[in-house]
Design a protein around this motif. Structure first.
Motif, PDB file in Angstrom:
ATOM      1  N   ASP A  75      -8.359  -1.318   2.425  1.00 42.60           N
ATOM      2  CA  ASP A  75      -8.162  -1.224   0.981  1.00 42.60           C
ATOM      3  C   ASP A  75      -7.056  -2.183   0.526  1.00 42.60           C
ATOM      4  OD1 ASP A  75      -8.610  -0.392  -1.582  1.00 42.60           O
ATOM      5  OD2 ASP A  75      -7.675   1.577  -1.372  1.00 42.60           O
ATOM      6  N   GLU A  76      -7.062  -2.461  -0.756  1.00 40.33           N
ATOM      7  CA  GLU A  76      -6.006  -3.234  -1.420  1.00 40.33           C
ATOM      8  C   GLU A  76      -5.610  -2.458  -2.669  1.00 40.33           C
ATOM      9  OE1 GLU A  76      -3.448  -6.680  -1.867  1.00 40.33           O
ATOM     10  OE2 GLU A  76      -4.812  -6.132  -0.232  1.00 40.33           O
ATOM     11  N   GLY A  77      -4.407  -1.905  -2.675  1.00 45.59           N
ATOM     12  CA  GLY A  77      -3.987  -1.042  -3.765  1.00 45.59           C
ATOM     13  C   GLY A  77      -3.337  -1.816  -4.910  1.00 45.59           C
ATOM     14  N   ASN A 113     -11.284  -4.258  10.225  1.00 41.96           N
ATOM     15  CA  ASN A 113     -11.423  -4.577   8.813  1.00 41.96           C
ATOM     16  C   ASN A 113     -10.248  -4.021   8.002  1.00 41.96           C
ATOM     17  OD1 ASN A 113     -14.063  -5.985   8.382  1.00 41.96           O
ATOM     18  ND2 ASN A 113     -14.784  -4.188   9.527  1.00 41.96           N
ATOM     19  N   VAL A 114      -9.978  -4.677   6.886  1.00 45.70           N
ATOM     20  CA  VAL A 114      -8.967  -4.184   5.945  1.00 45.70           C
ATOM     21  C   VAL A 114      -9.576  -3.049   5.139  1.00 45.70           C
ATOM     22  CG1 VAL A 114      -7.560  -4.760   3.943  1.00 45.70           C
ATOM     23  CG2 VAL A 114      -7.856  -6.440   5.783  1.00 45.70           C
ATOM     24  N   THR A 130       0.461  -6.964  -9.163  1.00 43.71           N
ATOM     25  CA  THR A 130       1.125  -6.717  -7.891  1.00 43.71           C
ATOM     26  C   THR A 130       0.247  -5.779  -7.075  1.00 43.71           C
ATOM     27  OG1 THR A 130       3.310  -6.932  -8.901  1.00 43.71           O
ATOM     28  CG2 THR A 130       3.210  -5.870  -6.751  1.00 43.71           C
ATOM     29  N   THR A 131      -0.162  -6.233  -5.901  1.00 41.76           N
ATOM     30  CA  THR A 131      -1.025  -5.426  -5.042  1.00 41.76           C
ATOM     31  C   THR A 131      -0.403  -5.311  -3.651  1.00 41.76           C
ATOM     32  OG1 THR A 131      -2.332  -7.315  -4.270  1.00 41.76           O
ATOM     33  CG2 THR A 131      -3.066  -6.225  -6.289  1.00 41.76           C
ATOM     34  N   GLN A 132      -0.933  -4.409  -2.859  1.00 44.52           N
ATOM     35  CA  GLN A 132      -0.452  -4.238  -1.488  1.00 44.52           C
ATOM     36  C   GLN A 132      -1.615  -3.866  -0.583  1.00 44.52           C
ATOM     37  OE1 GLN A 132       2.510  -1.093  -0.622  1.00 44.52           O
ATOM     38  NE2 GLN A 132       3.690  -2.701   0.381  1.00 44.52           N
ATOM     39  N   THR A 133      -1.664  -4.542   0.551  1.00 44.13           N
ATOM     40  CA  THR A 133      -2.745  -4.319   1.506  1.00 44.13           C
ATOM     41  C   THR A 133      -2.437  -3.105   2.379  1.00 44.13           C
ATOM     42  OG1 THR A 133      -3.096  -6.700   1.600  1.00 44.13           O
ATOM     43  CG2 THR A 133      -4.134  -5.387   3.322  1.00 44.13           C
ATOM     44  N   SER A 134      -3.444  -2.281   2.579  1.00 41.65           N
ATOM     45  CA  SER A 134      -3.279  -1.118   3.464  1.00 41.65           C
ATOM     46  C   SER A 134      -3.003  -1.564   4.898  1.00 41.65           C
ATOM     47  CB  SER A 134      -4.545  -0.266   3.431  1.00 41.65           C
ATOM     48  OG  SER A 134      -4.503   0.735   4.435  1.00 41.65           O
ATOM     49  N   ASP A 135      -2.084  -0.872   5.554  1.00 42.16           N
ATOM     50  CA  ASP A 135      -1.774  -1.129   6.957  1.00 42.16           C
ATOM     51  C   ASP A 135      -2.489  -0.164   7.895  1.00 42.16           C
ATOM     52  OD1 ASP A 135      -0.026  -3.298   6.540  1.00 42.16           O
ATOM     53  OD2 ASP A 135       1.592  -1.929   5.987  1.00 42.16           O
ATOM     54  N   GLU A 136      -3.410   0.608   7.357  1.00 42.36           N
ATOM     55  CA  GLU A 136      -4.122   1.608   8.168  1.00 42.36           C
ATOM     56  C   GLU A 136      -4.909   0.929   9.290  1.00 42.36           C
ATOM     57  OE1 GLU A 136      -6.075   5.391   6.416  1.00 42.36           O
ATOM     58  OE2 GLU A 136      -7.669   3.897   6.568  1.00 42.36           O
TER      59      GLU A 136
END
Length: 309
Positions: free
Chosen positions: A58-60, A55-56, A43-49
């Motif tokens: 990070d992916e936590g 660019n994205v 289970t991961t979550q993409t940064s909304d920063e």
């Protein structure tokens, strides 16, 4: 470097005394399966920063869970441990009823890679679902659905581990090895083309702050369901559906005396069944899903007896 072949895979398991802990010097039992397998689900979550360059950032990684299923062809004695985990009960004088006691396993998948093999070990595995399918002129088949806590990789066996070979009991078929398949109270007795059972523990992960893995799983209600498929002969069976009827469903499966099981759902209730009219070359069938509910006399919803004569 050689490629791995599915035909050389070995699946084995050992019971755990404590959730998620493989016993020291384990004695694994080789498991009979036709394929499938468990895996880790990330289970991961993409940064909304916000970034001016779009660019994205990070992916936590949020969590890791193990799940999957092993399909099988049914044989005597092969799945007794898995049935205990599925029903959360214990074999007592060859009788198993659904209960509340969890049973966990370490499952090991071994792939042959020549000099160095591949070992995937899944700890804290419990049976979440157990399905059994009995269809006319077919092998008796099923599936064990597992939930687990954690996967680790290795290139050698656990020190001191041994492996008990799988049984050589014959694969059972509906034509030769199923008897006394009946729903008590129905007149005339329906002629069945298939019956399926599914036991579901409704397990759920228990994630905690500070950890990627679940604590010991929570469990919901034990849900025993299935489907009957019968030839349409009279209105009696469909009338029982409309009357919200049911009865005691039982089937005996096995080849040799004292190597048979009787599966009993002492009280089933018919759900949303229907007549099915097909094409010109089809039979009219009645398909009836059912649910097994608590029976006060047997004090359970499902009772399995082994070593039946």
């Amino acid at each position: 470097m050689p490629f791995a072949n599915s035909s050389e895979a070995r699946i084995a398991y050992v019971a755990e005394a404590a959730f998620g802990t493989t016993p020291a010097t384990p004695t694994f039992k080789v498991f009979r399966t036709t394929g499938g397998g468990v895996r880790t689900n990330k289970t991961t979550q993409t940064s909304d920063e916000l970034r001016a360059d779009r660019n994205v950032p990070d992916e936590g990684l949020l969590g890791l869970d193990v799940s999957g299923a092993y399909p099988f062809e049914f044989s005597y004695g092969t799945f007794d441990d898995m049935l205990e985990s599925a029903l959360r009960g214990t074999w007592t004088t060859n009788v198993l009823k659904n209960g509340i006691t969890p049973k966990y396993f370490t499952v090991e998948e071994t792939l042959e890679l020549g000099a160095t093999d591949s070992f995937n070990r899944f700890t804290g595995c419990a049976v979440n679902t157990f399905a059994l399918a009995i269809a006319a002129r077919a092998k008796v088949t099923g599936s064990v659905g597992l939930m687990g806590q954690k996967e680790t990789l290795a290139s050698a066996i656990i020190a001191g581990a041994t492996y008990t070979a799988a049984s050589t009991e014959p694969i059972l078929t509906s034509s030769a090895h199923v008897a006394a398949l009946a729903v008590a109270g129905l007149n005339p007795a329906p002629k069945l083309r298939s019956v399926n059972f599914e036991f579901n523990n409704s397990l759920r992960a228990r994630p905690v702050v500070g950890g990627l893995y679940s604590e010991e799983f929570g469990s919901g209600r034990f849900d025993a369901t299935g489907t009957l498929e019968a030839y349409f002969e009279t209105q009696a069976l469909y009338q029982a559906v409309l009357d919200h009827g049911g009865g005691a469903l039982s089937a005996t499966i096995g080849k040799d005396a004292n190597k048979k099981y009787t599966i009993l759902c002492p009280k089933i209730i018919f759900l949303d069944g229907a007549k099915q009219i097909g094409g010109n070359n089809d039979d009219v069938m009645v398909s009836i899903p059912f649910r097994a509910v608590f029976d006060a006399t047997e004090a359970c919803s499902v009772k399995i007896t082994r070593a039946v004569a």
